[in-house]
Design an enzyme around this catalytic site. Structure first.
Site, short mmCIF file in Angstrom:
data_model
loop_
_atom_site.label_atom_id
_atom_site.label_comp_id
_atom_site.label_asym_id
_atom_site.label_seq_id
_atom_site.Cartn_x
_atom_site.Cartn_y
_atom_site.Cartn_z
N GLU A 172 -10.45 -1.67 -7.92
CA GLU A 172 -11.12 -2.45 -6.88
C GLU A 172 -12.38 -1.77 -6.36
OE1 GLU A 172 -10.17 -3.86 -2.27
OE2 GLU A 172 -8.55 -3.16 -3.56
N ASP B 20 -7.05 -5.50 9.08
CA ASP B 20 -8.18 -6.06 9.82
C ASP B 20 -8.20 -7.58 9.74
OD1 ASP B 20 -8.83 -5.94 7.09
OD2 ASP B 20 -10.97 -5.93 7.51
N ARG C 205 -0.46 -0.78 -4.62
CA ARG C 205 -1.73 -0.06 -4.63
C ARG C 205 -1.45 1.41 -4.36
NH1 ARG C 205 -6.65 -0.33 -0.27
NH2 ARG C 205 -5.42 1.35 0.63
N ARG D 12 -12.05 -10.68 -4.50
CA ARG D 12 -11.35 -9.96 -3.44
C ARG D 12 -11.78 -10.41 -2.04
NH1 ARG D 12 -8.01 -7.89 -1.57
NH2 ARG D 12 -8.74 -5.87 -0.87
N GLU E 22 -14.53 -7.89 -1.06
CA GLU E 22 -14.07 -8.01 0.32
C GLU E 22 -15.20 -7.94 1.33
OE1 GLU E 22 -12.46 -3.86 2.08
OE2 GLU E 22 -11.35 -4.58 0.35
N TRP F 280 -19.07 4.59 2.63
CA TRP F 280 -17.70 4.82 3.07
C TRP F 280 -16.77 3.83 2.36
CZ3 TRP F 280 -14.08 1.75 5.64
CH2 TRP F 280 -12.87 2.39 5.90
N TYR G 50 -10.05 7.94 1.85
CA TYR G 50 -9.81 6.54 2.18
C TYR G 50 -8.44 6.10 1.69
CZ TYR G 50 -9.68 1.54 1.76
OH TYR G 50 -9.27 0.24 1.84
N ASP H 288 -8.09 1.32 -5.22
CA ASP H 288 -9.33 0.94 -4.54
C ASP H 288 -10.31 2.10 -4.55
OD1 ASP H 288 -11.30 -0.06 -2.93
OD2 ASP H 288 -10.02 -0.44 -1.18
N HIS I 232 0.83 -1.20 0.00
CA HIS I 232 0.00 0.00 0.00
C HIS I 232 0.87 1.25 0.00
CE1 HIS I 232 -3.98 -1.79 1.70
NE2 HIS I 232 -3.36 -2.67 0.93
N GLU J 273 -3.16 -9.28 -1.25
CA GLU J 273 -2.92 -8.01 -0.55
C GLU J 273 -2.05 -8.28 0.68
OE1 GLU J 273 -5.53 -4.23 1.12
OE2 GLU J 273 -6.45 -6.20 1.06
N HIS K 138 -8.29 -10.41 0.14
CA HIS K 138 -8.19 -9.28 1.07
C HIS K 138 -7.14 -9.60 2.13
CE1 HIS K 138 -9.55 -5.92 3.50
NE2 HIS K 138 -9.82 -6.72 4.52
#
Length: 410
Positions: A244, A324, A151, A291, A270, A410, A163, A218, A126, A347, A320
């Protein structure tokens, strides 16, 4: 039933080393343990309760080797099927049972899934920045560290919070959207500004780093179908690896319109939880990459079904793997990535160093590839003493509103 394979205990473990994780630990009568990731970002305690109050009592005394039967019991037997809470709970049980089975076999999990189909798992990192110069610095840091796919996300002029933009521009990403506190943080959003900016961002990165570096982006469900089609078309000269989550996942038919207007590869899923959620997208070949995550689709058993179905239509995996997903979920994903034929990319968002104090992982990164390691099982252990130092803290994902105050995806 093999002696000692009955399930003796089922523990729900909650800790917060930099962010909240829920982990399931299953122990057999002869002391073999298995771990599963039960983390559902921003709704962690719902899964913890589901497991502790409704699933654990069903598992005590059952045979840990009967993975498929247990999966069907928890899916069909609940009557209320699917959904993120149910499927995350099933995933935790499923991965823990696969961990136990592989440990008993004395081999890494990927060997039980058919063995390795590749030497390592290609991952993407990322990169982000508060402006384009900072984004370039972030890309440069990741490529120097060995990442071969990136990404890219950057702050959009005129929008306060965007985001995917990290608090720092170089080094380990510090982006964690779930904010600690009793209420969700609100942020503003303007899709038109975003649509004007993203092609400029791609042009800038391509000019700086050339045409060979795979670039991903994304959209995080924030576009209407025609907006997504426009962005996909505008990005075609820069040949993204994928775009994405361009539209909200609930309306799968929206991807028909997007497909009509762009050849930019699309990655979706995801927030999806079962093969049924992907049925239209895969059968009509409306996406190029699945994803989904092991942790939210019913575990190894559930996600393999999705990947095997996708393989029939030339759709590849793109699991994904943001922060998290705990190291338990990441390890499980890597074993599946290594085994399947239609692997695409994985990812890889590196966790805060505190996470390694609780989760001791065997997987390794080298030259842009991850490998799950060759320890028996999934290759992750849980440190109870370390976990006790990190108590759960309420945390919520942000919500977004348009300039006029309307609630937005979101």
């Amino acid at each position: 039933m093999t002696a000692g394979t009955r399930i003796r205990s089922v523990e729900v473990l909650i800790s917060s080393p930099s962010r909240n994780f829920v982990t399931l630990r299953i122990t057999t009568e002869d002391g073999v343990t298995g771990l599963g990731d039960a983390t559902l970002n921003g709704r962690e305690l719902s899964v913890a309760s589901y497991l502790r109050d409704h699933v654990a009592p069903l598992l005590i005394g059952t045979d840990a080797h009967r993975i498929e039967d247990t999966w069907q019991l928890l899916y069909r037997g609940a009557y209320w099927r699917r959904g993120p809470v149910t499927m995350t709970a099933i995933a935790a049980v499923d991965v823990a049972l696969w961990d136990i089975k592989a440990k008993r076999a004395g081999m890494p999990l990927y060997q039980l899934l058919g063995g390795a189909s590749r030497e390592g798992v290609l991952v993407y990192g990322h990169a982000s920045g508060r402006d384009l110069a900072a984004l370039h610095d972030s890309v440069r840091t990741l490529t120097s560290a060995g990442f071969q796919a990136i990404r890219i996300q950057a702050a959009v002029p005129g929008i306060t919070t965007v985001y995917g933009v990290s608090k720092v521009s170089t080094g380990r990403s510090s982006y964690e959207p779930a904010g600690r506190g009793a209420l969700a943080v609100e942020s503003g959003w303007d899709t038109d500004r975003y649509l004007r900016f993203v092609p400029e961002m791609f042009a800038s990165v391509r000019e700086e780093f050339g045409a060979e570096l795979p670039l991903l982006h994304d959209g995080h469900h924030r576009m209407t179908p025609i907006q997504a089609a426009r962005l996909g078309k505008d990005l075609e000269p820069y040949r993204p690896f994928w775009l994405e989550d361009c539209t909200p996942a609930e309306n799968q038919e929206a991807l028909r319109l997007v497909r009509q207007h762009t050849t930019t590869p699309l990655a979706i899923g995801e927030v999806m939880n079962t093969v049924w959620d992907f049925q239209t997208l895969i059968r009509e070949q409306l996406i190029d990459y699945v994803r989904a995550s092991v942790a939210h689709t019913g575990g190894i058993t559930g996600l393999r079904r999705i990947f095997d179905y996708a393989a029939l239509y030339g759709v590849r995996s793109g699991s994904h793997g943001a922060t998290d997903i705990s190291p338990v979920g990441m390890a499980a994903a890597l074993h599946l990535d290594l085994a399947i034929n239609n692997f695409g990319i994985q990812e890889y968002m590196q966790h805060d160093p505190l996470v390694a104090e609780v989760f001791h992982s065997a997987y390794t990164f080298e030259g842009g590839y991850l490998h799950p390691g060759d320890e028996p099982g999934i290759g992750v252990s849980y440190d109870d003493d370390a976990a006790a130092r990190f108590a759960y803290e309420p945390a919520y994902l942000p919500v977004a509103r348009r300039v006029d105050g309307t609630m937005h995806d979101w």
